[in-house]
Design an enzyme around this catalytic site. Structure first.
Site, PDB file in Angstrom:
ATOM      1  N   TYR A  14       0.809  -1.219   0.000  1.00 51.16           N
ATOM      2  CA  TYR A  14       0.000   0.000   0.000  1.00 51.16           C
ATOM      3  C   TYR A  14       0.848   1.278   0.000  1.00 51.16           C
ATOM      4  O   TYR A  14       0.725   2.113   0.889  1.00 51.16           O
ATOM      5  CB  TYR A  14      -0.950  -0.015   1.217  1.00 51.16           C
ATOM      6  N   TYR A 141     -11.903  -8.160   6.929  1.00 49.32           N
ATOM      7  CA  TYR A 141     -10.763  -8.183   5.996  1.00 49.32           C
ATOM      8  C   TYR A 141     -10.472  -9.638   5.651  1.00 49.32           C
ATOM      9  O   TYR A 141     -10.309 -10.479   6.546  1.00 49.32           O
ATOM     10  CB  TYR A 141      -9.509  -7.537   6.615  1.00 49.32           C
ATOM     11  N   ASP A 242     -12.500 -17.407   8.798  1.00 49.31           N
ATOM     12  CA  ASP A 242     -11.179 -16.963   8.379  1.00 49.31           C
ATOM     13  C   ASP A 242     -10.353 -16.712   9.645  1.00 49.31           C
ATOM     14  O   ASP A 242     -10.485 -15.686  10.296  1.00 49.31           O
ATOM     15  CB  ASP A 242     -11.324 -15.683   7.535  1.00 49.31           C
ATOM     16  N   LYS A 271      -0.820 -16.940   7.873  1.00 52.47           N
ATOM     17  CA  LYS A 271       0.031 -16.116   8.740  1.00 52.47           C
ATOM     18  C   LYS A 271       0.933 -16.910   9.688  1.00 52.47           C
ATOM     19  O   LYS A 271       2.062 -17.180   9.329  1.00 52.47           O
ATOM     20  CB  LYS A 271      -0.823 -15.086   9.466  1.00 52.47           C
TER      21      LYS A 271
HETATM   22  C1  LIG Z   1      -3.813 -11.250   6.366  1.00 51.96           C
HETATM   23  C2  LIG Z   1      -5.165 -11.802   6.220  1.00 51.96           C
HETATM   24  C3  LIG Z   1      -5.613 -12.367   5.004  1.00 51.96           C
HETATM   25  C4  LIG Z   1      -4.765 -12.375   3.760  1.00 51.96           C
HETATM   26  O1  LIG Z   1      -3.606 -13.103   3.908  1.00 51.96           O
HETATM   27  P1  LIG Z   1      -2.350 -12.816   2.922  1.00 51.96           P
HETATM   28  O2  LIG Z   1      -1.351 -13.850   3.316  1.00 51.96           O
HETATM   29  O3  LIG Z   1      -1.917 -11.418   3.176  1.00 51.96           O
HETATM   30  O4  LIG Z   1      -2.850 -13.008   1.523  1.00 51.96           O
HETATM   31  C5  LIG Z   1      -6.893 -12.887   4.976  1.00 51.96           C
HETATM   32  N1  LIG Z   1      -7.689 -12.861   6.060  1.00 51.96           N
HETATM   33  C6  LIG Z   1      -7.293 -12.334   7.228  1.00 51.96           C
HETATM   34  C7  LIG Z   1      -8.223 -12.360   8.404  1.00 51.96           C
HETATM   35  C8  LIG Z   1      -6.029 -11.772   7.358  1.00 51.96           C
HETATM   36  O5  LIG Z   1      -5.652 -11.214   8.521  1.00 51.96           O
END
Ligand SMILES: *Cc1c(COP(=O)(O)O)cnc(C)c1O
Length: 426
Positions: A14, A141, A242, A271
């Site tokens: 960004y 997100y 997620d 992550k």
């Molecule tokens: C960081 C994140 C993503 C995306 O993961 P990337 O490895 O950056 O593509 C998706 N969902 C959540 C909740 C996240 O924190």
């Protein structure tokens, strides 16, 4: 380091090519510390975006990577399998909610989300009841690729820029009740109305359980998630959780859904999966979802990344999951949570502060006005910490190995920023 080349030619997350801020040159990282080129040590408050949970340069993870690189760094996953993938998936399934039985490995969190959405679409297609909508929450997100962006908060991800290209999904109000607040039954009303109205078109609900991360660092009441699960069951809609940010202990539970005692039909992790060493993500499903997807017209799940199941990443993930299995994360995140609970309320006295909140190893200070990024970054580095706020959110998610003096130093630096006019001058 040639910072001028970096500034002129390399895109960072960004950032603009027009007048980018100069980045800090990092030469190494060890334990809870990141070292700059000039030798200055910074206490890491970000875990490199939720990922470096065990700290940097960890001997167990290093040794797993060394051993694997000397054996086989990569081999294709189509028609081939290997021990690192089997080890990582076995451990992952043993730790994940027990209804989940199948693992799809991918490279990044965004792709894990894409995979989860494609699975839900294929699931309903196979059932002869094709559906094309997803129901999600405002302030969510889910990543930066297109399908992931389409279920991310429309304002934060600037849906207007991609109008006409981005599929339009259904957004319910995000919960207002904080984790530690008294539950307000009104909180679920909008979600309930949306699912009642649109359920026959909805393939799945997708959301971040308990903590909405990059869309606003909101920490919400477990009862909301409980009721979401019940409503999904009632209306026959799949639930995708997620846990890319929250998974592997960050919220004080191994998975955030455990706070509400619910299980997803599809789970996304990423992550911290490799302890922040390598890029790897996974989408886990129940047997019913997997078998329905594969019983459809395509006869398989239609996805296969080049670097799927990368052995090096899988070996490090296995090592990271070894450390998780040892269970020290539980005491560590509890201690960090206690420290945040002790220190963060003191910050409410500053006029810039709108709200402070915390859960597990996450601490958030929401301010009334956006921070001045350049000024606050300089102040933090001068105070020997690495914290990277966005907008009105100064937040910390330090490595689990952080000791109380590290948390004190992080919160102390945030306090110094709150006392500085410059950090809020725009
Ligand atoms: C960081 C994140 C993503 C995306 O993961 P990337 O490895 O950056 O593509 C998706 N969902 C959540 C909740 C996240 O924190």
């Amino acid at each position: 380091m040639d910072l001028e080349f970096d500034r002129q030619h390399i895109w960072h997350p960004y950032t603009s090519t027009l007048n980018p801020l100069t980045c800090y040159p990092v030469t190494k990282a060890d334990g809870v510390r990141i070292e700059l080129e000039d030798g200055k040590q910074l206490i890491d408050g970000m875990s490199s975006w939720w990922s470096a949970i065990h700290g940097y340069n960890h001997p167990h993870l290093n040794s797993a990577a060394h051993q694997q690189i000397d054996t086989m760094s990569h081999v294709m996953f189509g028609g081939i399998t290997h021990q690192p993938a089997i080890n990582a998936c076995k451990k992952l399934l043993s730790l994940a909610p027990d209804n989940l039985e199948h693992v799809f490995l991918a490279d990044s969190g965004s792709v894990a989300v894409e995979v989860s959405l494609k699975m839900a679409l294929q699931y309903w297609h196979a059932k002869g009841d094709p559906r094309s909508k997803f129901l999600t929450l405002r302030h969510g997100y889910h990543g930066d690729t297109f399908a992931a962006m389409s279920v991310t908060d429309p304002d934060n991800s600037m849906h207007s820029l991609y109008k006409g290209f981005l599929p339009e999904h259904i957004f319910a109000e995000s919960p207002a009740c904080g984790f530690h607040d008294e539950w307000d039954p009104q909180d679920i009303t909008d979600f309930k109305q949306q699912i009642q109205k649109h359920h026959s078109q909805i393939a799945a609900v997708i959301l971040e359980p308990i903590v909405q991360g990059a869309g606003g660092m909101r920490i919400y009441h477990p009862e909301f998630l409980k009721q979401v699960r019940t409503l999904c069951d009632e209306y026959g809609v799949l639930l995708i959780l997620d846990e890319i940010a929250t998974g592997f202990g960050r919220t004080g539970k191994l998975f955030a859904c455990e706070h509400a005692d619910v299980q997803p039909d599809i789970l996304c992790v990423g992550k911290a999966l490799t302890g922040g060493y390598m890029t790897l993500s996974a989408t886990l499903t129940s047997k019913e979802v997997a078998d329905t997807v594969c019983g459809g017209e395509a006869g398989c799940f239609m996805h296969g990344p080049t670097f799927m199941g990368n052995p090096l990443a899988c070996a490090v993930a296995t090592a990271s999951l070894d450390l998780i299995e040892k269970g020290e994360w539980e005491e560590q995140t509890k201690a960090i949570e206690q420290k945040f609970a002790e220190l963060l309320p003191n910050l409410n006295q500053y006029k810039q502060v709108k709200n402070t909140r915390w859960l597990g190893a996450i601490g958030v200070v929401e301010t009334h006005h956006p921070v001045n990024m350049e000024a606050i970054q300089i102040l933090f580095v001068n105070h020997g910490v690495w914290i990277r706020p966005f907008g009105r959110l100064i937040y910390m998610m330090p490595p689990f190995i952080s000791q109380s003096e590290h948390i004190e130093q992080l919160v102390g630096a945030v306090e110094a920023a709150l006392q500085s006019e410059e950090c809020f001058a725009i």
